[in-house]
Write a protein that holds these residues in place. Structure first.
Motif, mmCIF file in Angstrom:
data_model
loop_
_atom_site.group_PDB
_atom_site.id
_atom_site.type_symbol
_atom_site.label_atom_id
_atom_site.label_comp_id
_atom_site.label_asym_id
_atom_site.label_seq_id
_atom_site.Cartn_x
_atom_site.Cartn_y
_atom_site.Cartn_z
ATOM 1 N N PRO A 120 0.123 5.468 0.025
ATOM 2 C CA PRO A 120 -0.723 6.652 -0.140
ATOM 3 C C PRO A 120 -0.084 7.592 -1.161
ATOM 4 N N PHE A 144 4.188 1.172 2.254
ATOM 5 C CA PHE A 144 4.061 0.357 3.456
ATOM 6 C C PHE A 144 3.539 -1.022 3.078
ATOM 7 N N LEU A 162 -3.331 4.699 7.745
ATOM 8 C CA LEU A 162 -3.557 3.420 7.061
ATOM 9 C C LEU A 162 -4.161 2.375 7.983
ATOM 10 N N GLU A 163 -3.862 2.482 9.293
ATOM 11 C CA GLU A 163 -4.368 1.464 10.214
ATOM 12 C C GLU A 163 -5.779 1.779 10.717
ATOM 13 N N ARG A 192 0.682 -3.371 4.470
ATOM 14 C CA ARG A 192 -0.443 -3.405 5.409
ATOM 15 C C ARG A 192 -0.697 -4.870 5.763
ATOM 16 N N ARG A 204 1.081 5.934 9.076
ATOM 17 C CA ARG A 204 0.825 4.608 9.668
ATOM 18 C C ARG A 204 -0.536 4.587 10.345
ATOM 19 N N VAL A 251 0.853 -1.188 0.000
ATOM 20 C CA VAL A 251 0.000 0.000 0.000
ATOM 21 C C VAL A 251 0.887 1.236 0.000
ATOM 22 N N GLU A 287 -8.176 5.305 7.079
ATOM 23 C CA GLU A 287 -8.565 4.907 5.724
ATOM 24 C C GLU A 287 -9.426 3.641 5.675
ATOM 25 N N GLU A 327 -4.801 -4.691 12.867
ATOM 26 C CA GLU A 327 -4.223 -4.248 11.610
ATOM 27 C C GLU A 327 -2.973 -3.456 11.918
ATOM 28 N N ARG A 328 -1.882 -3.778 11.225
ATOM 29 C CA ARG A 328 -0.635 -3.076 11.443
ATOM 30 C C ARG A 328 0.009 -2.780 10.095
ATOM 31 N N THR A 329 0.645 -1.635 9.984
ATOM 32 C CA THR A 329 1.409 -1.337 8.775
ATOM 33 C C THR A 329 2.887 -1.335 9.108
#
Lengths: 187, 298
Positions: free
Chosen positions: A30, A36, B173-174, A38, B170, A28, B177, A51-53
């Motif tokens: 942006p 990143f 995105l977590e 995801r 970060r 992913v 979004e 959920e972690r990036t």
């Protein structure tokens, strides 16, 4: 250490002091940000998913997680004794680590004990266990496989919902993952 | 992924709709070079070196020179290339639709984008998206309880020590979004540090870039700028981007001096870049851009 490029399903990593297994990952980026990975990570102790990036250049700590086959020996108050099937080493696991598994543990049952940093953190029972009904109200007359349920106490002390035709002294098969009655077993 | 004739037919319908829309609004189609001497400068864009130059990461610089030369409404639909981007929603090569409108404000481009996607949806026989307009700060507050105007990197992303922008992305995105849900979302007022070639506002509120991003069903489709028209500021941003590149161990990009000069001659202009592959995929409800593309690209 792992790199973000090592990320794949099933990779076991340590996050915030807890062991996780990666269940999903995707590239992913942006529009105006950096790239990143995801992920979705499942906590190997609680089963919770988060959920972690991760940055593309980021080191991940491998989780020191191992599965051991052990035999249940006996319960003593709030601790439960198990024997390692390869080393014959004996260990004690506190009741709160075992969770609902205590409802279906029987002597000499072989279980999988998961350790994190050498500490037992969770236990997995065989999917099915056969236990004797030690107490229940007498079944409604004429009731067959259909019909309602009633509570029954089994030999481990746990209470299970069983069909009305099940009588005291019957052996029943229970799914340990759901805690649900499956069928009667002939002695 | 196998070649999907039905997917290609869907994409073709969208392309026809886009061109029809541009034509009706008086936009001039201007093809610009794909092979350029100076690619985009942004720190997180990686251009592919080719021959004596680079494959463009977007037609932005060329189209701005066209606007500065006096054409007030221009667009291009063509391939762009971004190295190190690949996944279900990313292709190293992808199709970009980019347009610039002299005299326009960002809200004009929001209206245009919504109208254009309604036309594309109609060409596909699907319902036109409904849109909500909001800001980065409002979304962050809604989904994390944090006010970006005052939050520190450690508050924004407690799991790791990060610079402000990395912490922002970060957490974005977590926790932000993924919660956009269905429908169209236009998100304005991005952090000033993520302005790229957009103007920055410091009046009221917090310092923010005059930019918006458009999302459909959680997929980022387009990015728009109220374009910078100050050559000196443009030169400073390029120098800053090259410095960040050098600090990250990347080769600096040659500066497009003609573009820097042209920026100073540009009238007030708003511009927008939209990923066509994503627009098709999002409108069709696909789970990636694959079905609309001919396989075989690297």
């Amino acid at each position: 250490m792992y790199q973000a490029s090592d990320i794949r399903k099933g990779l076991k990593i340590e996050l915030d002091g807890q062991p996780y297994s990666i269940t999903y990952f995707q590239f992913v980026k942006p529009g105006k940000g950096q790239a990143f990975t995801r992920t979705k990570c499942k906590n190997l102790i609680t089963g919770a998913v988060l959920e972690r990036t991760f940055k593309i250049v980021e080191s991940l700590t491998p989780a020191d997680v191992e599965d051991h086959t052990m035999q249940f020996l006996y319960a003593e108050g709030e601790t439960y004794a198990f024997m390692h099937m390869e080393t014959y080493e004996q260990i004690s696991i506190p009741k709160d680590v075992l969770g609902d598994a205590v409802n279906f543990l029987v002597d000499q049952m072989e279980v999988t004990v998961t350790t994190f940093n050498s500490r037992p953190v969770s236990i997995e029972l065989p999917n099915f266990v056969v236990l004797e009904v030690t107490y229940c109200e007498p079944g409604a007359k004429g009731n067959t496989a259909q019909g309602g349920n009633k509570p029954a106490t089994v030999s481990t002390g746990a209470t299970i919902n069983v069909p009305l035709f099940v009588e005291q002294g019957t052996l029943i098969k229970i799914d340990t993952r759901t805690g649900e009655y499956v069928e009667r077993v002939k002695a | 992924m196998a070649l999907d004739p039905a997917g290609l037919e869907r994409r073709s319908r969208v392309l026809r709709a886009l061109r029809r829309w541009f034509e009706a609004r008086g936009y001039l189609e201007v093809p610009t070079p794909s092979l350029v001497a100076s690619p985009a400068m942004e720190e997180h864009l990686f251009a592919i070196a080719a021959g004596q130059g680079f494959l463009r990461t977007s037609p932005e610089f060329a189209l701005k020179r066209v606007v500065a030369a006096g054409l007030p409404r221009v667009y291009e639909i063509g391939p762009c290339f971004r190295d190190r981007e690949s996944g279900p929603w990313h292709g190293t090569e992808f199709l970009m639709a980019e347009w610039y409108r002299a005299g326009a404000a960002l809200t004009d481009l929001m209206d245009e984008l919504e109208a254009m996607l309604a036309l594309a949806a109609s060409a596909l026989g699907v319902a036109a998206p409904t849109w909500r307009r909001t800001t980065v700060r409002a979304l962050f507050l809604e989904h994390t309880g944090l006010d970006l105007a005052t939050a520190t990197p450690a508050q924004i992303y407690p799991h790791a020590t990060e610079d402000w922008d990395t912490a922002f992305f970060r957490r974005w995105l977590e926790d932000v979004e993924p919660r956009f849900g269905a429908g169209g979302l236009i998100v304005s007022d991005w952090p000033a540090s993520q302005a790229a070639l957009a103007q920055v506002r410091t009046d009221g509120e917090w310092p923010r870039a005059c930019r918006f991003e458009a999302y459909l069903d959680g997929v980022e489709l387009a990015n728009a700028f109220q374009e910078l028209t100050d050559s000196a500021e443009q030169a400073r941003r390029f120098a800053h981007a090259n410095q960040a590149r050098a600090e990250a161990g990347e080769a600096p990009h040659p500066v497009d001096q003609a573009l820097v000069d042209a920026v100073g001659r540009m009238p007030r202009t708003a511009g927008i870049a939209m990923g066509v592959d994503r627009v098709v995929a999002a409108l069709c409800g696909w789970d990636g851009i694959g079905p609309g593309r001919v396989p075989g690209g690297v």
